[in-house]
Write an enzyme that holds these catalytic residues in place. Structure first.
Site, PDB file in Angstrom:
ATOM      1  N   ARG A  54     -21.019  25.027  51.201  1.00  0.00           N
ATOM      2  CA  ARG A  54     -20.570  25.934  50.105  1.00  0.00           C
ATOM      3  C   ARG A  54     -20.089  27.227  50.682  1.00  0.00           C
ATOM      4  O   ARG A  54     -19.299  27.929  50.069  1.00  0.00           O
ATOM      5  CB  ARG A  54     -21.784  26.262  49.116  1.00  0.00           C
ATOM      6  CG  ARG A  54     -21.486  27.418  48.184  1.00  0.00           C
ATOM      7  CD  ARG A  54     -22.179  27.441  46.817  1.00  0.00           C
ATOM      8  NE  ARG A  54     -23.729  27.352  47.191  1.00  0.00           N
ATOM      9  CZ  ARG A  54     -24.594  28.419  47.609  1.00  0.00           C
ATOM     10  NH1 ARG A  54     -24.041  29.700  48.055  1.00  0.00           N
ATOM     11  NH2 ARG A  54     -25.843  28.321  47.737  1.00  0.00           N
ATOM     12  N   TYR A 107      -0.155  28.328  32.238  1.00  0.00           N
ATOM     13  CA  TYR A 107      -1.205  26.853  32.022  1.00  0.00           C
ATOM     14  C   TYR A 107      -2.154  27.283  31.012  1.00  0.00           C
ATOM     15  O   TYR A 107      -2.850  28.335  31.025  1.00  0.00           O
ATOM     16  CB  TYR A 107      -1.644  26.381  33.308  1.00  0.00           C
ATOM     17  CG  TYR A 107      -2.815  25.396  33.166  1.00  0.00           C
ATOM     18  CD1 TYR A 107      -2.198  24.230  32.332  1.00  0.00           C
ATOM     19  CD2 TYR A 107      -4.130  25.511  33.403  1.00  0.00           C
ATOM     20  CE1 TYR A 107      -3.341  23.299  32.014  1.00  0.00           C
ATOM     21  CE2 TYR A 107      -5.011  24.699  33.259  1.00  0.00           C
ATOM     22  CZ  TYR A 107      -4.873  23.426  32.601  1.00  0.00           C
ATOM     23  OH  TYR A 107      -5.673  22.450  32.154  1.00  0.00           O
ATOM     24  N   ASP A 179       1.192  32.388  40.646  1.00  0.00           N
ATOM     25  CA  ASP A 179       0.745  30.913  40.391  1.00  0.00           C
ATOM     26  C   ASP A 179       2.073  30.133  40.927  1.00  0.00           C
ATOM     27  O   ASP A 179       2.952  30.236  40.301  1.00  0.00           O
ATOM     28  CB  ASP A 179       0.208  30.382  39.100  1.00  0.00           C
ATOM     29  CG  ASP A 179      -0.422  29.150  39.134  1.00  0.00           C
ATOM     30  OD1 ASP A 179       0.166  28.207  39.899  1.00  0.00           O
ATOM     31  OD2 ASP A 179      -1.266  28.967  38.409  1.00  0.00           O
ATOM     32  N   LYS A 204      -2.248  18.994  42.182  1.00  0.00           N
ATOM     33  CA  LYS A 204      -0.769  18.672  41.525  1.00  0.00           C
ATOM     34  C   LYS A 204       0.125  18.286  43.208  1.00  0.00           C
ATOM     35  O   LYS A 204      -0.198  17.447  43.617  1.00  0.00           O
ATOM     36  CB  LYS A 204       0.140  20.038  41.256  1.00  0.00           C
ATOM     37  CG  LYS A 204      -0.674  20.682  39.899  1.00  0.00           C
ATOM     38  CD  LYS A 204      -1.313  19.543  38.860  1.00  0.00           C
ATOM     39  CE  LYS A 204      -2.348  19.813  37.912  1.00  0.00           C
ATOM     40  NZ  LYS A 204      -2.992  21.107  37.594  1.00  0.00           N
TER      41      LYS A 204
END
Ligand code: LCS
Length: 388
Positions: A54, A107, A179, A204
């Site tokens: 983590r 988005y 972005d 993506k």
């Protein structure tokens, strides 16, 4: 080095121990310490090393540094998803009582995060059209700590002038975050245009194969370090295997993007001539209002496009229910061509008024152009349009 070569070799060296060319997948939760003292030194950051996945992991770190290299940024941090990446940027830069300015065409999941989640923790967001410099300036307040924009924007392919936004942000000493998911660093590098931070949904084009969810943030070293410090406690870390799949997908980014762009242009030109199509949204068409700007800040126009079909929402539904080769699904940037209806799917978090406000029409259909033969894609769209 050209970006194509950086995409293949950047950040990656044969494994020192074994010579393995593909990077090892360090699929482990934890890392053994040599002694109690060694563990304590790692926790105090007096010595470099791995503690717990983590916090950091060699496979995941490799991806972060590779994206930083491609984006001309100093450092990168990897997250479980694009939205986790964006959320972590916001909470690293702002706190309760502070303010964010965001573009209104982003988005739908990012929009929901900004509209519904951030106010819950006392962070106020003002939405505006960041392509309009006066509007952007008028939304900035004394407590604004972040300007966020997306270009090309999801789903309308609106183009925002990154250099202009960064001038405005810099004058007010506010970080600008872009972005860059739709363009990827192969087509556009916001840091070179003055942006401070770049975020990606690695789900993506980076992965390219539609098999993972992931996110990446790049920026200056100090910012990335703080982001990582905060991210450790928030816990939205990637899995090593997902990071590895992104590293693997990335290797072919340049050739995939070339084909996505070439086919998208042909499809946009085909649709623009079709008598059942009202309007095509593709920044590579000279009729697109962002064409000149896209030509200036991008090296090609990308693989995403959209169109309004004559007959509105019902006609749009007919298209989506009639395609045979194109897949009716959200997400984008995959080898498979994906078709979807933003108003009821990716942007369903917008009200009807908000959709109208940023030009997402009820019948608007979005396509992520894949790597099939373009003639087959055009034939599929042609038979679907003939059903209207
Ligand atoms: N940024 C952009 C521009 C996106 O398109 C998406 C997801 C995200 C961030 C969030 O990334 P994620 O957390 O999903 O990795 N876009 C989607 C879309 O248009 N269809 O499905 C997901």
């Amino acid at each position: 080095m050209h970006i194509e070569s950086k995409i293949v070799h950047g950040g990656q060296h044969p494994d020192k121990e074994t010579g393995a060319l593909a990077p090892p997948i360090y699929q482990t939760s934890t890392f053994a310490f040599r002694s109690a003292e060694h563990g304590a030194r790692l926790f105090k950051q007096e010595e470099k090393g791995y503690i717990y996945t983590r916090l950091s992991n060699p496979t995941i770190d490799l991806l972060g540094s590779k994206i930083a290299l491609l984006e001309s940024a100093e450092a990168g941090v990897v997250f479980a998803s694009g939205l986790a990446a964006i959320f972590n940027v916001v909470v690293t830069l702002t706190k309760a009582g502070e303010h964010v300015v965001s573009d209104n065409t982003i988005y739908g999941g990012t929009y929901a995060l900004f509209k519904s989640i951030l106010p819950k923790i006392g962070i106020e967001v003002t939405f505006c059209n960041t392509a309009d410099a006066d509007q952007l300036v008028s939304c900035i307040k004394d407590n604004t700590r972040l300007i966020f924009t997306e270009t090309p924007a999801n789903p309308t392919l609106k183009i925002v002038d990154i250099a202009r936004c960064s001038e405005i942000a810099r004058a007010k000493n506010i970080p600008l975050c872009v972005d860059n998911t739709f363009a990827t660093p192969y087509l556009q590098r916001p840091v070179e245009l003055g942006a401070d931070i770049v975020v990606h949904s690695a789900t993506k084009y980076f992965s390219g194969h539609g098999d993972i969810i992931g996110g990446v943030v790049v920026g200056k070293k100090d910012f990335a370090h703080q982001l990582w410090e905060d991210a450790k406690e928030i816990g939205a870390c990637s899995s090593p295997f997902n990071a590895w799949l992104v590293l693997r997908g990335l290797k072919t980014l340049a050739v995939r993007m070339d084909r996505h762009c070439e086919s998208a242009m042909k499809i946009a030109e085909y649709l623009a001539k079709h008598d059942k199509v009202e309007k095509v949204y593709y920044p590579g068409l000279t009729s697109h209002p962002g064409y000149e700007l896209a030509k200036k800040q991008m090296s090609d126009f990308g693989g995403m496009l959209g169109f309004d079909v004559k007959g509105g929402k019902e006609a749009g539904k007919t298209i989506m229910n009639s395609v045979k080769l194109c897949i009716l699904a959200v997400s984008l940037g995959d080898v498979d061509t994906l078709i979807e209806h933003p108003a009821s799917m990716t942007h369903s978090t917008y009200s009807d008024e908000e959709l109208r406000g940023c030009g997402i029409n009820p019948g608007y259909v979005r396509i992520s152009v894949g790597l099939e033969h373009v003639d087959d894609l055009i034939a599929d769209l042609d038979q679907a349009l003939s059903k209207i």
